[in-house]
Design an enzyme around this catalytic site. Structure first.
Site, PDB file in Angstrom:
ATOM      1  N   CYS A  86     -17.576 -25.793  -9.961  1.00  0.00           N
ATOM      2  CA  CYS A  86     -17.762 -24.638 -10.341  1.00  0.00           C
ATOM      3  C   CYS A  86     -18.518 -24.347 -11.532  1.00  0.00           C
ATOM      4  CB  CYS A  86     -16.307 -23.944 -10.547  1.00  0.00           C
ATOM      5  SG  CYS A  86     -16.562 -21.942 -10.712  1.00  0.00           S
TER       6      CYS A  86
ATOM      7  N   TYR B 137     -14.968 -12.438 -11.624  1.00  0.00           N
ATOM      8  CA  TYR B 137     -14.685 -13.258 -12.519  1.00  0.00           C
ATOM      9  C   TYR B 137     -13.456 -14.195 -12.153  1.00  0.00           C
ATOM     10  CZ  TYR B 137     -17.953 -10.684 -15.469  1.00  0.00           C
ATOM     11  OH  TYR B 137     -19.066 -10.066 -15.604  1.00  0.00           O
ATOM     12  N   SER B 138     -13.682 -15.473 -12.214  1.00  0.00           N
ATOM     13  CA  SER B 138     -12.366 -16.461 -11.958  1.00  0.00           C
ATOM     14  C   SER B 138     -11.477 -16.143 -12.603  1.00  0.00           C
ATOM     15  CB  SER B 138     -12.953 -17.809 -11.902  1.00  0.00           C
ATOM     16  OG  SER B 138     -14.368 -18.008 -11.187  1.00  0.00           O
TER      17      SER B 138
ATOM     18  N   GLU C 138     -17.977 -23.458  -5.954  1.00  0.00           N
ATOM     19  CA  GLU C 138     -18.302 -22.088  -6.158  1.00  0.00           C
ATOM     20  C   GLU C 138     -19.088 -21.863  -7.425  1.00  0.00           C
ATOM     21  OE1 GLU C 138     -15.058 -18.949  -5.798  1.00  0.00           O
ATOM     22  OE2 GLU C 138     -14.917 -19.199  -7.944  1.00  0.00           O
TER      23      GLU C 138
ATOM     24  N   TYR D  78     -22.517 -19.791  -9.236  1.00  0.00           N
ATOM     25  CA  TYR D  78     -23.229 -18.338  -9.451  1.00  0.00           C
ATOM     26  C   TYR D  78     -24.374 -18.268 -10.372  1.00  0.00           C
ATOM     27  CZ  TYR D  78     -19.258 -18.789 -12.538  1.00  0.00           C
ATOM     28  OH  TYR D  78     -18.539 -18.893 -13.936  1.00  0.00           O
TER      29      TYR D  78
HETATM   30  C1  LIG Z   1     -17.054 -16.176  -7.330  1.00  0.00           C
HETATM   31  C2  LIG Z   1     -17.800 -15.636  -8.633  1.00  0.00           C
HETATM   32  C3  LIG Z   1     -17.095 -16.124  -9.844  1.00  0.00           C
HETATM   33  C4  LIG Z   1     -17.501 -15.953 -11.054  1.00  0.00           C
HETATM   34  N1  LIG Z   1     -17.048 -16.046 -12.233  1.00  0.00           N
HETATM   35  C5  LIG Z   1     -17.381 -15.787 -13.558  1.00  0.00           C
HETATM   36  C6  LIG Z   1     -16.440 -16.146 -14.605  1.00  0.00           C
HETATM   37  O1  LIG Z   1     -15.329 -16.755 -14.470  1.00  0.00           O
HETATM   38  N2  LIG Z   1     -17.194 -16.179 -15.903  1.00  0.00           N
HETATM   39  C7  LIG Z   1     -18.463 -15.533 -15.834  1.00  0.00           C
HETATM   40  O2  LIG Z   1     -18.827 -15.222 -17.185  1.00  0.00           O
HETATM   41  N3  LIG Z   1     -19.237 -15.046 -14.955  1.00  0.00           N
HETATM   42  C8  LIG Z   1     -18.690 -15.224 -13.903  1.00  0.00           C
HETATM   43  N4  LIG Z   1     -19.477 -15.010 -12.557  1.00  0.00           N
HETATM   44  C9  LIG Z   1     -20.783 -14.055 -12.797  1.00  0.00           C
HETATM   45  C10 LIG Z   1     -20.313 -12.561 -13.016  1.00  0.00           C
HETATM   46  O3  LIG Z   1     -19.950 -12.062 -11.753  1.00  0.00           O
HETATM   47  C11 LIG Z   1     -21.465 -11.862 -13.277  1.00  0.00           C
HETATM   48  O4  LIG Z   1     -22.389 -12.044 -12.328  1.00  0.00           O
HETATM   49  C12 LIG Z   1     -22.025 -11.996 -14.833  1.00  0.00           C
HETATM   50  O5  LIG Z   1     -21.112 -11.813 -15.907  1.00  0.00           O
HETATM   51  C13 LIG Z   1     -23.138 -11.110 -15.014  1.00  0.00           C
HETATM   52  O6  LIG Z   1     -22.809  -9.780 -14.774  1.00  0.00           O
HETATM   53  P1  LIG Z   1     -23.373  -8.476 -15.774  1.00  0.00           P
HETATM   54  O7  LIG Z   1     -22.830  -7.465 -14.998  1.00  0.00           O
HETATM   55  O8  LIG Z   1     -22.998  -8.707 -17.135  1.00  0.00           O
HETATM   56  O9  LIG Z   1     -25.013  -8.739 -15.728  1.00  0.00           O
HETATM   57  P2  LIG Z   1     -25.828  -7.832 -14.448  1.00  0.00           P
HETATM   58  O10 LIG Z   1     -26.036  -6.622 -15.035  1.00  0.00           O
HETATM   59  O11 LIG Z   1     -25.266  -7.881 -13.262  1.00  0.00           O
HETATM   60  O12 LIG Z   1     -27.225  -8.666 -14.538  1.00  0.00           O
HETATM   61  C14 LIG Z   1     -28.246  -8.564 -15.705  1.00  0.00           C
HETATM   62  C15 LIG Z   1     -29.148  -9.530 -15.394  1.00  0.00           C
HETATM   63  O13 LIG Z   1     -28.879 -10.897 -15.741  1.00  0.00           O
HETATM   64  C16 LIG Z   1     -28.758 -11.711 -14.569  1.00  0.00           C
HETATM   65  N5  LIG Z   1     -27.666 -12.566 -14.438  1.00  0.00           N
HETATM   66  C17 LIG Z   1     -26.521 -12.254 -13.851  1.00  0.00           C
HETATM   67  N6  LIG Z   1     -25.507 -13.234 -13.973  1.00  0.00           N
HETATM   68  C18 LIG Z   1     -26.002 -13.929 -14.758  1.00  0.00           C
HETATM   69  C19 LIG Z   1     -25.434 -15.252 -15.491  1.00  0.00           C
HETATM   70  N7  LIG Z   1     -24.360 -15.737 -15.025  1.00  0.00           N
HETATM   71  N8  LIG Z   1     -26.480 -16.058 -16.313  1.00  0.00           N
HETATM   72  C20 LIG Z   1     -27.524 -15.403 -16.529  1.00  0.00           C
HETATM   73  N9  LIG Z   1     -28.208 -14.350 -15.876  1.00  0.00           N
HETATM   74  C21 LIG Z   1     -27.269 -13.668 -15.089  1.00  0.00           C
HETATM   75  C22 LIG Z   1     -29.088 -10.898 -13.354  1.00  0.00           C
HETATM   76  O14 LIG Z   1     -30.060 -11.566 -12.313  1.00  0.00           O
HETATM   77  C23 LIG Z   1     -29.781  -9.702 -14.117  1.00  0.00           C
HETATM   78  O15 LIG Z   1     -31.072  -9.917 -14.079  1.00  0.00           O
HETATM   79  C24 LIG Z   1     -18.958 -15.255 -11.161  1.00  0.00           C
HETATM   80  C25 LIG Z   1     -19.552 -14.988 -10.363  1.00  0.00           C
HETATM   81  C26 LIG Z   1     -19.098 -15.234  -8.853  1.00  0.00           C
HETATM   82  C27 LIG Z   1     -19.920 -14.703  -7.756  1.00  0.00           C
END
Ligand SMILES: Cc1cc2nc3c(=O)[nH]c(=O)nc-3n(C[C@H](O)[C@H](O)[C@H](O)COP(=O)(O)OP(=O)(O)OC[C@H]3O[C@@H](n4cnc5c(N)ncnc54)[C@H](O)[C@@H]3O)c2cc1C
Length: 438
Positions: free
Chosen positions: A396, A226-227, A436, A438
């Site tokens: 981003c 998370y950023s 950046e 995602y």
């Molecule tokens: C560099 C970086 C910075 C990030 N910053 C932020 C941030 O500031 N705020 C933020 O909310 N997230 C951010 N993310 C995304 C975050 O890391 C997670 O991927 C996101 O919150 C989903 O994680 P989860 O465990 O809830 O879902 P998971 O349990 O990992 O995934 C559940 C399902 O949802 C899908 N999924 C995953 N991410 C998303 C998404 N974003 N939208 C829709 N479907 C998704 C997956 O493919 C999977 O099928 C960032 C990612 C990166 C790589």
């Protein structure tokens, strides 16, 4: 599998499982699906990887940037990589010779991994940079691999698999919803306090959150990134805390119902709850610190987190009266204003401090507008900024925004008579364009 004989050598692309935080950024960045994962590891398929390097800049830890010289016929197979907890040692020249491999000369050792934007674009099999249409997947090629020259020093990996402390326990000291209650998008502003443990962060860096419990394979959950949404001296100045902007994931990318592990854990936090954190991560998506340095921020949804951090740091500097800041331009897209995090607070910022450009794609009765439309509208301002060595660009948000934004920037440049191939290479080299997604 590669069909070359075992006398040829392969510089095999590998991911270090001891450093990798399993954020999935590399898999998402790979344009040809050479990267996959199981419950244990992210791995690179040597029979697919073309070494386009699109995955290298998005990796927050550097785990992605590992290479081993191996006889081609003995490349590490996927099954082998899935079982690793650390990378194998380099094979010695004697071991390579034992396999009957010819020892590498310098050219073979370099193995033609593309280093320039033109090579990366060519490897991605996209339109050349000087062409009229946008590349299919430009981010890996366009994003800078160095920070702005005046960026502050970023500390990385203070907590994690390889650090003395595997995690730091933070305490939730605040959790508020920042999108309108009742609408579909549920995004929270969450504040974590690190107590007595040092956790220095800069605007643009991220942290890793490890949700409690075990995953389907009975292992601890992988960290999600998370950023940081707060300025370097804390969400509350002088406090050892950070804020995050987290969207509750209730649908996967295809729109199927899911319950994202970490995002739901975080959005449900109550004041006093504990969170295991690793990081910080990221050493390039950092803001310039020199006076009169301009910042152009382009974001959608939670991509606003690093932009909020940079804006807040500049706001605090301005308030101190001791910093002669440059221009701040924000291009912020969402489906509607109700789904745009921090909409209210943004509107209250002075217009001579920040130049706000909102784009809403689902406002009833209004034409769909995206951030790239706003970029085109502001071409007369952006073209000089693209050429200004003191101006830095940040993108981003969701991966889907990347191509549209890059295409718009390219058009802005070309319409002003600029050579986009030369300019984009310069932006990258000077650490002036950072993506950046995602
Ligand atoms: C560099 C970086 C910075 C990030 N910053 C932020 C941030 O500031 N705020 C933020 O909310 N997230 C951010 N993310 C995304 C975050 O890391 C997670 O991927 C996101 O919150 C989903 O994680 P989860 O465990 O809830 O879902 P998971 O349990 O990992 O995934 C559940 C399902 O949802 C899908 N999924 C995953 N991410 C998303 C998404 N974003 N939208 C829709 N479907 C998704 C997956 O493919 C999977 O099928 C960032 C990612 C990166 C790589």
């Amino acid at each position: 599998m590669d069909t070359r004989t075992n006398t040829t050598l392969l510089k095999q692309h590998l991911i270090d499982p001891a450093i990798c935080i399993r954020c999935g950024a590399c898999e998402a960045a790979c344009p040809i699906q050479a990267i996959s994962h199981d419950a244990n590891n992210y791995v690179v398929d040597p029979s697919i990887c073309e070494k386009c390097l699109a995955c290298i800049p998005v990796c927050p830890t550097g785990a992605i940037d590992n290479w081993r010289m191996v006889p081609t016929a003995r490349a590490y197979a996927l099954d082998e990589q899935f079982g690793w907890f650390e990378l194998p040692e380099e094979l010695t020249p004697a071991q390579l010779a034992e396999f009957g491999a010819e020892l590498p000369d310098e050219a073979a050792a370099a193995d033609e991994a593309p280093q320039t934007l033109a090579q990366a674009e060519a490897a991605l099999a996209v339109e050349p940079a000087s062409g009229d249409s946008a590349p299919a997947s430009p981010a890996g090629g366009y994003t800078a691999r160095t920070p702005p020259w005046s960026a502050a020093h970023a500390y990385v990996n203070l907590y994690g698999a390889r650090a003395a402390h595997k995690t730091v326990t933070a305490t939730c000291v605040g959790n508020v919803r920042v999108t309108e209650v009742g609408k579909q998008y549920d995004t929270h502003h969450i504040i974590l306090d690190f107590g007595a443990m040092p956790f220095p962060v800069l605007e643009g860096q991220s942290i890793g959150v490890i949700a409690p419990g075990l995953d389907a394979r009975g292992q601890p959950h992988f960290a999600r990134q998370y950023s940081v949404a707060s300025a370097r001296n804390g969400e509350r100045p002088g406090y050892n805390n950070v804020s995050l902007t987290i969207k509750r994931v209730l649908e996967d990318y295809e729109g199927n119902p899911v319950r994202g592990v970490a995002s739901n854990f975080m959005c449900d936090l109550k004041v006093g709850d504990k969170v295991e954190v690793i990081g910080p991560f990221g050493s390039t998506f950092l803001m310039p610190n020199h006076p009169k340095s301009h910042i152009v921020m382009i974001c959608t949804g939670t991509g606003s987190a690093p932009m909020r951090a940079m804006t807040e740091w500049r706001r605090r500097l301005r308030k101190s009266g001791k910093f002669d800041g440059g221009r701040l331009l924000l291009f912020f897209g969402a489906r509607s204003k109700e789904e745009l995090p921090y909409f209210g607070p943004l509107l209250s910022l002075p217009r001579d401090f920040i130049d706000l450009n909102f784009a809403f794609s689902r406002t009833p009765g209004q034409p769909k507008t995206y951030v790239q439309d706003r970029l085109r509208e502001r071409a007369a301002d952006l073209a000089p900024l693209l050429q200004d060595a003191n101006c830095y660009f940040y993108v981003c948000g969701l991966k889907a925004m990347e191509n549209g934004v890059m295409q718009a920037l390219r058009e802005v440049a070309q319409d002003a008579g600029l050579d986009w191939a030369e300019l984009s290479e310069r932006l990258k080299k000077e650490g002036r364009l950072h993506l950046e997604t995602y």
